[in-house]
Design a protein around this motif. Structure first.
Motif, PDB file in Angstrom:
ATOM      1  N   SER A 142       0.838  -1.197   0.000  1.00 10.23           N
ATOM      2  CA  SER A 142       0.000   0.000   0.000  1.00 10.23           C
ATOM      3  C   SER A 142       0.875   1.250   0.000  1.00 10.23           C
ATOM      4  CB  SER A 142      -0.942   0.001   1.198  1.00 10.23           C
ATOM      5  OG  SER A 142      -0.194  -0.009   2.386  1.00 10.23           O
ATOM      6  N   GLN A 169      -1.982   3.330  -9.686  1.00 12.53           N
ATOM      7  CA  GLN A 169      -3.225   4.032  -9.342  1.00 12.53           C
ATOM      8  C   GLN A 169      -4.332   3.003  -9.161  1.00 12.53           C
ATOM      9  OE1 GLN A 169      -3.220   7.354  -8.902  1.00 12.53           O
ATOM     10  NE2 GLN A 169      -1.098   7.530  -9.573  1.00 12.53           N
ATOM     11  N   SER A 170      -4.960   2.971  -7.990  1.00  7.87           N
ATOM     12  CA  SER A 170      -6.057   2.048  -7.740  1.00  7.87           C
ATOM     13  C   SER A 170      -6.962   2.623  -6.661  1.00  7.87           C
ATOM     14  CB  SER A 170      -5.526   0.675  -7.333  1.00  7.87           C
ATOM     15  OG  SER A 170      -4.825   0.755  -6.116  1.00  7.87           O
ATOM     16  N   GLU A 171      -8.134   2.058  -6.551  1.00  7.47           N
ATOM     17  CA  GLU A 171      -9.097   2.482  -5.537  1.00  7.47           C
ATOM     18  C   GLU A 171      -9.175   1.425  -4.464  1.00  7.47           C
ATOM     19  OE1 GLU A 171     -10.799   5.305  -5.133  1.00  7.47           O
ATOM     20  OE2 GLU A 171      -9.793   6.137  -6.873  1.00  7.47           O
ATOM     21  N   PRO A 172      -9.364   1.711  -3.228  1.00  7.97           N
ATOM     22  CA  PRO A 172      -9.498   3.015  -2.595  1.00  7.97           C
ATOM     23  C   PRO A 172      -8.163   3.674  -2.270  1.00  7.97           C
ATOM     24  CG  PRO A 172      -9.768   1.324  -0.955  1.00  7.97           C
ATOM     25  CD  PRO A 172      -9.576   0.627  -2.278  1.00  7.97           C
ATOM     26  N   GLN A 173      -7.051   2.921  -2.388  1.00  2.62           N
ATOM     27  CA  GLN A 173      -5.735   3.484  -2.080  1.00  2.62           C
ATOM     28  C   GLN A 173      -4.739   3.069  -3.151  1.00  2.62           C
ATOM     29  OE1 GLN A 173      -4.090   2.150   1.631  1.00  2.62           O
ATOM     30  NE2 GLN A 173      -2.494   3.696   1.644  1.00  2.62           N
ATOM     31  N   ASN A 174      -3.838   3.980  -3.514  1.00  2.00           N
ATOM     32  CA  ASN A 174      -2.789   3.659  -4.472  1.00  2.00           C
ATOM     33  C   ASN A 174      -1.840   2.632  -3.879  1.00  2.00           C
ATOM     34  OD1 ASN A 174      -3.887   5.530  -6.194  1.00  2.00           O
ATOM     35  ND2 ASN A 174      -2.459   7.140  -5.627  1.00  2.00           N
ATOM     36  N   GLN A 175      -1.095   1.960  -4.754  1.00  2.00           N
ATOM     37  CA  GLN A 175      -0.152   0.950  -4.307  1.00  2.00           C
ATOM     38  C   GLN A 175       1.212   1.216  -4.927  1.00  2.00           C
ATOM     39  OE1 GLN A 175      -2.283  -2.570  -5.566  1.00  2.00           O
ATOM     40  NE2 GLN A 175      -3.092  -2.851  -3.509  1.00  2.00           N
TER      41      GLN A 175
END
Length: 131
Positions: free
Chosen positions: A28, A53-59
């Motif tokens: 994360s 870039q991803s939902e709900p948190q970037n990785q």
């Protein structure tokens, strides 16, 4: 189950993935983890790191580096922990393996390796040591 020490978990994931021989890991995103990843890349301990870039948190995707089938990071250890923070002035910054390794320091001028902190003449919290 929530993790109380996200940086310790991050370092443990790198250590375990290296011992298991994995090529990539995904963790994360946080600003501190990204700064540590950038330092490890600049110092040659990992091959690459990028933000996904991803939902709900970037990785953060980290590509590990190997040399003769051995992980480039021999040891990565958390120094300052949530229960016991370790701070050091510039003249007391540790030398990891007599200069062969690095200590990652969180200073007032940002997160940087110990050699750079000595150059800028700043101390701070010792996050981890790597060699």
């Amino acid at each position: 189950m929530p993790v109380t020490d996200s940086i310790g978990d991050f370092l443990t994931r790198i250590r375990n993935a290296g011992k298991a021989g994995h090529k990539k890991i995904i963790v994360s995103h946080s600003k501190l983890k990204w700064a540590i990843s950038q330092i490890l890349k600049e110092q040659g301990y990992i091959t690459d790191c990028e933000i996904i870039q991803s939902e709900p948190q970037n990785q953060i995707s980290i590509t590990l580096r190997y040399y003769n089938r051995q992980h480039a990071i021999r040891e990565i250890k958390r120094v300052s922990k949530p229960g016991r923070r370790i701070y050091a002035p510039v003249d007391k910054l540790p030398r990891v393996r007599n200069g062969l390794g690095i200590a990652i320091i969180s200073t007032s001028k940002g997160v940087m390796p110990d050699k750079e902190a000595r150059r800028y003449n700043v101390g701070g919290e010792i996050i981890c040591s790597v060699w």
